[in-house]
Write a protein that holds these residues in place. Structure first.
Motif, short mmCIF file in Angstrom:
data_model
loop_
_atom_site.label_atom_id
_atom_site.label_comp_id
_atom_site.label_asym_id
_atom_site.label_seq_id
_atom_site.Cartn_x
_atom_site.Cartn_y
_atom_site.Cartn_z
N LYS A 25 44.52 38.68 35.56
CA LYS A 25 44.13 37.42 35.55
C LYS A 25 43.56 36.77 36.86
CE LYS A 25 47.58 35.92 32.00
NZ LYS A 25 48.74 35.32 31.75
N GLU A 26 44.24 36.97 38.05
CA GLU A 26 43.60 36.60 39.15
C GLU A 26 42.35 37.23 39.48
OE1 GLU A 26 43.18 34.55 42.89
OE2 GLU A 26 44.32 34.23 41.00
N PHE A 27 42.20 38.70 39.02
CA PHE A 27 40.90 39.33 39.31
C PHE A 27 39.77 38.70 38.56
CE2 PHE A 27 37.83 42.56 38.46
CZ PHE A 27 37.34 43.07 39.50
N ILE A 28 40.09 38.32 37.36
CA ILE A 28 39.10 37.70 36.28
C ILE A 28 38.74 36.49 36.79
CG2 ILE A 28 38.45 37.10 34.15
CD1 ILE A 28 39.89 39.27 33.10
N ARG A 29 39.71 35.67 37.30
CA ARG A 29 39.42 34.40 37.82
C ARG A 29 38.56 34.28 39.16
NH1 ARG A 29 40.36 31.30 41.68
NH2 ARG A 29 41.76 32.77 42.78
N GLU A 30 38.90 35.46 39.95
CA GLU A 30 37.98 35.39 41.11
C GLU A 30 36.42 35.86 40.70
OE1 GLU A 30 39.67 38.11 43.88
OE2 GLU A 30 41.46 37.05 44.33
N VAL A 31 36.38 36.91 39.82
CA VAL A 31 34.86 37.27 39.39
C VAL A 31 34.33 35.93 38.85
CG1 VAL A 31 33.81 38.52 37.93
CG2 VAL A 31 35.63 39.54 39.21
N ALA A 32 34.94 35.42 37.89
CA ALA A 32 34.35 34.11 37.48
C ALA A 32 33.99 32.86 38.24
CB ALA A 32 35.33 33.36 36.23
N GLU A 33 35.03 32.61 39.39
CA GLU A 33 34.77 31.83 40.66
C GLU A 33 33.45 32.13 41.32
OE1 GLU A 33 37.58 30.82 44.31
OE2 GLU A 33 38.29 30.06 42.46
N ARG A 34 33.41 33.62 41.70
CA ARG A 34 32.22 33.88 42.23
C ARG A 34 31.04 33.65 41.64
NH1 ARG A 34 34.64 39.62 44.20
NH2 ARG A 34 36.12 38.92 45.88
N GLN A 35 30.98 33.66 40.43
CA GLN A 35 29.73 33.40 39.67
C GLN A 35 29.75 31.95 39.22
OE1 GLN A 35 28.97 36.35 36.60
NE2 GLN A 35 29.24 37.91 38.04
N GLY A 36 30.48 31.03 39.74
CA GLY A 36 30.30 29.75 39.90
C GLY A 36 31.03 29.17 38.28
N LEU A 37 31.94 29.86 37.89
CA LEU A 37 32.45 29.56 36.47
C LEU A 37 33.90 29.00 36.76
CD1 LEU A 37 31.44 32.34 34.19
CD2 LEU A 37 30.44 30.07 34.14
N SER A 38 34.27 27.87 36.18
CA SER A 38 35.79 27.52 36.29
C SER A 38 36.34 28.52 34.99
CB SER A 38 35.86 26.00 35.83
OG SER A 38 35.56 25.63 34.58
N MET A 39 37.70 28.17 34.90
CA MET A 39 38.51 29.01 33.99
C MET A 39 38.24 28.43 32.43
SD MET A 39 39.72 31.69 35.06
CE MET A 39 40.41 32.35 33.77
N SER A 40 38.12 26.87 32.48
CA SER A 40 37.74 26.46 31.26
C SER A 40 36.39 26.60 30.94
CB SER A 40 38.01 24.92 31.35
OG SER A 40 36.98 24.37 32.13
N GLU A 41 35.45 26.93 31.69
CA GLU A 41 33.99 27.22 31.40
C GLU A 41 34.16 28.79 30.90
OE1 GLU A 41 30.84 24.81 34.19
OE2 GLU A 41 32.36 26.08 35.23
N LEU A 42 34.71 29.56 31.43
CA LEU A 42 34.74 30.75 31.14
C LEU A 42 35.47 31.06 29.64
CD1 LEU A 42 34.71 33.81 31.66
CD2 LEU A 42 37.10 33.90 32.78
N LYS A 43 36.51 30.36 29.47
CA LYS A 43 37.18 30.42 28.06
C LYS A 43 36.06 29.90 27.09
CE LYS A 43 41.97 29.85 29.76
NZ LYS A 43 43.10 29.08 29.86
N GLY A 44 35.46 28.74 27.33
CA GLY A 44 34.50 28.27 26.48
C GLY A 44 33.27 29.37 26.16
N MET A 45 32.94 29.73 27.22
CA MET A 45 31.94 30.78 27.15
C MET A 45 32.26 31.93 26.12
SD MET A 45 29.97 32.75 30.25
CE MET A 45 31.22 33.94 30.54
N LEU A 46 33.48 32.46 26.35
CA LEU A 46 33.88 33.74 25.62
C LEU A 46 34.03 33.26 24.34
CD1 LEU A 46 36.41 35.01 27.96
CD2 LEU A 46 34.06 36.03 27.23
N GLN A 47 34.46 32.02 23.87
CA GLN A 47 35.01 31.69 22.42
C GLN A 47 33.53 31.35 21.59
OE1 GLN A 47 37.44 28.22 23.13
NE2 GLN A 47 39.41 29.62 23.61
N ASN A 48 32.70 30.99 22.37
CA ASN A 48 31.41 30.15 21.60
C ASN A 48 30.10 31.32 21.75
OD1 ASN A 48 32.58 27.93 21.32
ND2 ASN A 48 32.48 27.04 23.12
#
Length: 134
Positions: A25-48
């Motif tokens: 989970k931390e690895f995915i969070r770090e990758v998302a963060e490096r790309q300027g995404l919050s966890m809520s943005e990441l979840k939304g992106m994957l769901q939609n």
């Protein structure tokens, strides 16, 4: 939108062994963060997101290799690589247009450390031999 493929692949690897542990989970969070995404943005992106298959066709060669490199890093992050993770990674590699053995090649040269930056120029060059004929 192309990052959807990367993040879907990463979540798939993290869940392949049935345990989505804190290091994954931390690895995915770090990758998302490096790309300027919050966890809520990441979840939304994957769901939609649209279907991943449609997005795969839009990825460049370098982006496809990038997805596989991140998958191998995540596969190694918890210190144990399971057959289910390898099988899933090989399936993704094929969907991206590479031979399954590309995962073995990447596993031999990519470290599980999320802060390790591999030489992508060299990796991209060597990955061309694993491209499937179209």
């Amino acid at each position: 939108m192309k990052d959807v493929v990367k993040f879907r692949a990463l979540v798939g690897i993290a869940q392949a062994d049935g345990i989505f542990d804190s290091s994954e989970k931390e690895f995915i969070r770090e990758v998302a963060e490096r790309q300027g995404l919050s966890m809520s943005e990441l979840k939304g992106m994957l769901q939609n997101a649209d279907k991943t298959g449609k997005l795969v066709k839009e990825l460049s060669f370098d982006e496809k290799v990038d997805v596989l490199v991140y998958m191998v890093k995540l596969m190694k992050i918890d210190g144990k690589v399971l057959m289910s993770e390898i099988t899933f990674s090989e399936k993704v590699a094929k969907a991206l247009g590479f031979e399954a053995k590309a995962i073995g090649f990447l596993s031999g040269i990519v470290e599980g450390n999320p802060n390790d930056t591999p030489n992508m120029g060299s990796i991209n060059h060597r990955m061309r031999k694993y491209l499937l004929e179209e």
